[in-house]
Structure formats: structure tokens, C-alpha cells
Scaffold this motif. Structure first.
Motif, PDB file in Angstrom:
ATOM      1  N   GLU A 124       0.960  -1.187   0.114  1.00 39.28           N
ATOM      2  CA  GLU A 124       0.161  -0.008   0.156  1.00 39.28           C
ATOM      3  C   GLU A 124       0.927   1.260  -0.011  1.00 39.28           C
ATOM      4  O   GLU A 124       0.653   2.168  -0.837  1.00 39.28           O
ATOM      5  N   GLU A 125       1.886   1.252   0.807  1.00 31.79           N
ATOM      6  CA  GLU A 125       2.933   2.256   0.963  1.00 31.79           C
ATOM      7  C   GLU A 125       3.719   2.602  -0.435  1.00 31.79           C
ATOM      8  O   GLU A 125       3.406   3.744  -0.809  1.00 31.79           O
ATOM      9  N   LEU A 128       1.228   3.923  -3.086  1.00 31.27           N
ATOM     10  CA  LEU A 128       1.069   5.368  -2.752  1.00 31.27           C
ATOM     11  C   LEU A 128       2.074   6.488  -3.308  1.00 31.27           C
ATOM     12  O   LEU A 128       1.786   7.112  -3.909  1.00 31.27           O
ATOM     13  N   ALA A 131       1.831   6.472  -6.929  1.00 32.80           N
ATOM     14  CA  ALA A 131       0.857   7.108  -7.494  1.00 32.80           C
ATOM     15  C   ALA A 131       0.853   8.496  -7.310  1.00 32.80           C
ATOM     16  O   ALA A 131       0.495   9.242  -8.034  1.00 32.80           O
ATOM     17  N   VAL A 132       1.317   9.041  -6.361  1.00 32.18           N
ATOM     18  CA  VAL A 132       1.902  10.521  -5.837  1.00 32.18           C
ATOM     19  C   VAL A 132       3.066  11.050  -6.818  1.00 32.18           C
ATOM     20  O   VAL A 132       2.593  12.094  -7.315  1.00 32.18           O
ATOM     21  N   LEU A 154       3.661  10.683   6.088  1.00 35.58           N
ATOM     22  CA  LEU A 154       2.361  10.392   6.312  1.00 35.58           C
ATOM     23  C   LEU A 154       1.732  10.426   7.896  1.00 35.58           C
ATOM     24  O   LEU A 154       0.361  10.919   7.988  1.00 35.58           O
ATOM     25  N   GLY A 166      -4.090   7.125   2.777  1.00 33.59           N
ATOM     26  CA  GLY A 166      -4.004   6.030   2.089  1.00 33.59           C
ATOM     27  C   GLY A 166      -4.034   6.249   0.547  1.00 33.59           C
ATOM     28  O   GLY A 166      -4.685   7.085   0.160  1.00 33.59           O
ATOM     29  N   LEU A 167      -3.931   4.907  -0.173  1.00 32.87           N
ATOM     30  CA  LEU A 167      -4.346   5.057  -1.567  1.00 32.87           C
ATOM     31  C   LEU A 167      -5.578   5.388  -1.937  1.00 32.87           C
ATOM     32  O   LEU A 167      -5.767   6.530  -2.796  1.00 32.87           O
ATOM     33  N   ARG A 168      -6.635   5.255  -0.950  1.00 33.01           N
ATOM     34  CA  ARG A 168      -7.932   5.633  -1.204  1.00 33.01           C
ATOM     35  C   ARG A 168      -8.211   7.315  -1.366  1.00 33.01           C
ATOM     36  O   ARG A 168      -9.171   7.648  -1.761  1.00 33.01           O
ATOM     37  N   HIS A 169      -7.212   7.780  -0.772  1.00 33.32           N
ATOM     38  CA  HIS A 169      -7.250   9.558  -0.686  1.00 33.32           C
ATOM     39  C   HIS A 169      -7.060   9.786  -1.854  1.00 33.32           C
ATOM     40  O   HIS A 169      -6.933  11.096  -1.963  1.00 33.32           O
ATOM     41  N   LEU A 170      -6.329   9.362  -2.695  1.00 35.82           N
ATOM     42  CA  LEU A 170      -5.289   9.980  -3.846  1.00 35.82           C
ATOM     43  C   LEU A 170      -6.141  10.046  -5.063  1.00 35.82           C
ATOM     44  O   LEU A 170      -5.935  10.715  -5.893  1.00 35.82           O
ATOM     45  N   ARG A 176      -3.729  14.820  -3.656  1.00 37.98           N
ATOM     46  CA  ARG A 176      -2.566  14.034  -4.332  1.00 37.98           C
ATOM     47  C   ARG A 176      -1.471  15.150  -4.434  1.00 37.98           C
ATOM     48  O   ARG A 176      -0.530  14.992  -4.420  1.00 37.98           O
TER      49      ARG A 176
END
Ligand code: SF4
Ligand code: SF4
Length: 265
Positions: A124-125, A128, A131-132, A154, A166-170, A176
Motif C-alpha cells: 500500500e505504501e 501510494l 501514485a503520488v 504520512l 492511504g491510496l483511497r485518498h489519492l 494528491r
């Protein structure tokens, strides 16, 4: 975990020596990769051709800051848009011979090496960070190899927002971008700063020495609330940075992340 080196949208070349030089700021590193890519594009794809090109390129390079990480001249851009970096001697790139023996290590070493982030970062990290940073390979390589920095960033947002990002916030573009600005602290340090290397600096023999901010010497009676993050970005004034200014900037960027974090996601 999927390898961190080449992910769907991000790529890294840190262990091939990308940042291991006196001038490791973006323009210098971009120029270096461009010259290595151009030199190797003109080299015959044979062991002799790559060895000769590697020797020419190595002759132009300065000494590494950390001698235990070699500078490999076979790292370059993998696409014309220069959004992905990687090994130009890998058989998937040469579409034929494995030419990695011509570089700073050998095929076996290059094939088997995985940096500690592979063991330390959760999937997950890792996803993330990718993705960022996206195709910004310069920031991705600096961030993905500094697990304490990622966790401190974080945790700093979580301390303000009450939720661990987490990923869901991106999916939220504003968040982001705010997190990208926070990670980009890594590349906005004072000229000559050693902060790119996280909480380490090269010791007299070139081996990494842990960094610590000497608050007492600065007349402060306690460590900053953002000590972990500040240490990772090299805020120790002895490294060339202004601690107060950097602390203020860290606060600003953490606040921006906390404000942008989508609630209820
Ligand atoms: S530093 Fe780690 S993530 Fe980067 S290329 Fe090397 S092994 Fe892969
Ligand atoms: S030969 Fe090895 S060290 Fe050199 S760029 Fe390729 S993978 Fe990195």
C-alpha cells in the motif's frame, strides 16, 4: 510486493548511482542521463561496443559521494519523452544481449539486488508513493528509497487530520497534489545540502553516518514536533539548510495536506 524499480507509472535508478554525486540536483542528473542515453544509442549493441562506451562515460564522471554505491554509466532514459529511466543494457531494452556486465557491477549483482525498501515498505505504501510521484522519476527515486521519510510524512498528516492517508485518498486531485508538494521537500533544499540522502550523510570514509539535528547547539530546549521529517530532509543547519525556515515549510505543507484530505473516504 511488486518490484519498486519499474512500476506501471514510475521508475527508479537510485542504486545505479543516480544521486550519488556532489551535484545531484535535478538539472545535473537530467543532463547526465541525457548524455548517457545519447552515447549508448550510438554504441554497437555488443559487449565490446558497450564496454567502450561505458569507459568513455565513466571517464567523464566525478567520484561518488558514497563509494559503496557505484556510478553506473548504463543508466538512461527508456522512452523518447524521458518519463522513464532504467538500465539501457538490460536484454528487454537491447532486445537481445544482456550487456549489464559492461556496467559498474555484473549481471548477477544487477539481477539479484533489491534495496531495503522492498522489505520495509508495504504494498500500500509503495503504491501510494508511485501514485503520488507518477512519471516524476527524480522525486520517485528520492522518496521510495527513504522509508522513514515516507512514514514521517504520512504520520505528520495523520497527526493533524486524525486519519492516516492511504491510496483511497489519492482519487482526490487536491490531496494528491498536496502530498506531492510534501514529498517534494526532498528536492528543494539549500544548494550543497546533503538532505537528499535522508537521515544520513557520507562519513569521512564515505560510509553512511546517521544524521541528528543538534537542537541544543541551536539554543532550543527540545526537538521539533516534526523532528523525524526534518531529519530526513536534512534540516540540520550543518548540512546547509535553515532549520527554522524548513520547519515552517514542513508545517505549511503538512497543513495543506490535512486541509485537502478528503473526509469520509
Ligand atoms: S534503489 Fe531500490 S527501487 Fe530503486 S532501482 Fe534500486 S532496487 Fe529498485
Ligand atoms: S548495468 Fe546494473 S548498475 Fe548499471 S544501469 Fe544496469 S542495472 Fe543499473
Amino acid at each position: 510486493m511488486s518490484p519498486l524499480c519499474q512500476r506501471a507509472g514510475s521508475s527508479c535508478g537510485a542504486c545505479c548511482g543516480l544521486y550519488n554525486r556532489e551535484d545531484h540536483h535535478r538539472p545535473a542528473v537530467e543532463a547526465l542521463l541525457a548524455s548517457q542515453t545519447e552515447e549508448l544509442a550510438g554504441a554497437p549493441r555488443t559487449l565490446e561496443g558497450f564496454r567502450a562506451a561505458a569507459a568513455r562515460l565513466a571517464g567523464r564522471d566525478a567520484a561518488p559521494l558514497f563509494p559503496s554505491v557505484r556510478l553506473c554509466p548504463l543508466l538512461g532514459y527508456l522512452d523518447p519523452a524521458r518519463t522513464r529511466i532504467g538500465c539501457l543494457a538490460h536484454p528487454l531494452v537491447t532486445r537481445g544481449l544482456d550487456l549489464r556486465d559492461c556496467g559498474a557491477y555484473d549481471v548477477r549483482t544487477c539481477d539479484s539486488f533489491l534495496c531495503p525498501s522492498h522489505a520495509w515498505l508495504s504494498e500500500e505504501e509503495a503504491a501510494l508513493v508511485a501514485a503520488v510521484c507518477g512519471p516524476d522519476w527524480y522525486l520517485y527515486g528520492l522518496t521510495v528509497t527513504d522509508v522513514p521519510f515516507v512514514r514521517a510524512a504520512l504520520a505528520g498528516v495523520a497527526a493533524l487530520a486524525g486519519v492516516l492517508p492511504g491510496l483511497r485518498h489519492l482519487d482526490h486531485a487536491g490531496f494528491r497534489e498536496a502530498l506531492h508538494r510534501l514529498f517534494a521537500l526532498k528536492e528543494e533544499l539549500a544548494p550543497g545540502s546533503e538532505g537528499l540522502y535522508g537521515a544520513f550523510r557520507p562519513g569521512p570514509d564515505g560510509e553512511p553516518v546517521p544524521r541528528r539535528i543538534d537542537y541544543a547547539a541551536l539554543g532550543r530546549d527540545r526537538a521539533s514536533a516534526h523532528d523525524a521529517l526534518l531529519t530526513c530532509v536534512g534540516a540540520d543547519p550543518r548540512s546547509g539548510n535553515d532549520l527554522d525556515a524548513l520547519e515552517e515549510e514542513v508545517r505549511r505543507r503538512l497543513d495543506a495536506c490535512a486541509r485537502a484530505l478528503p473526509r469520509g473516504a
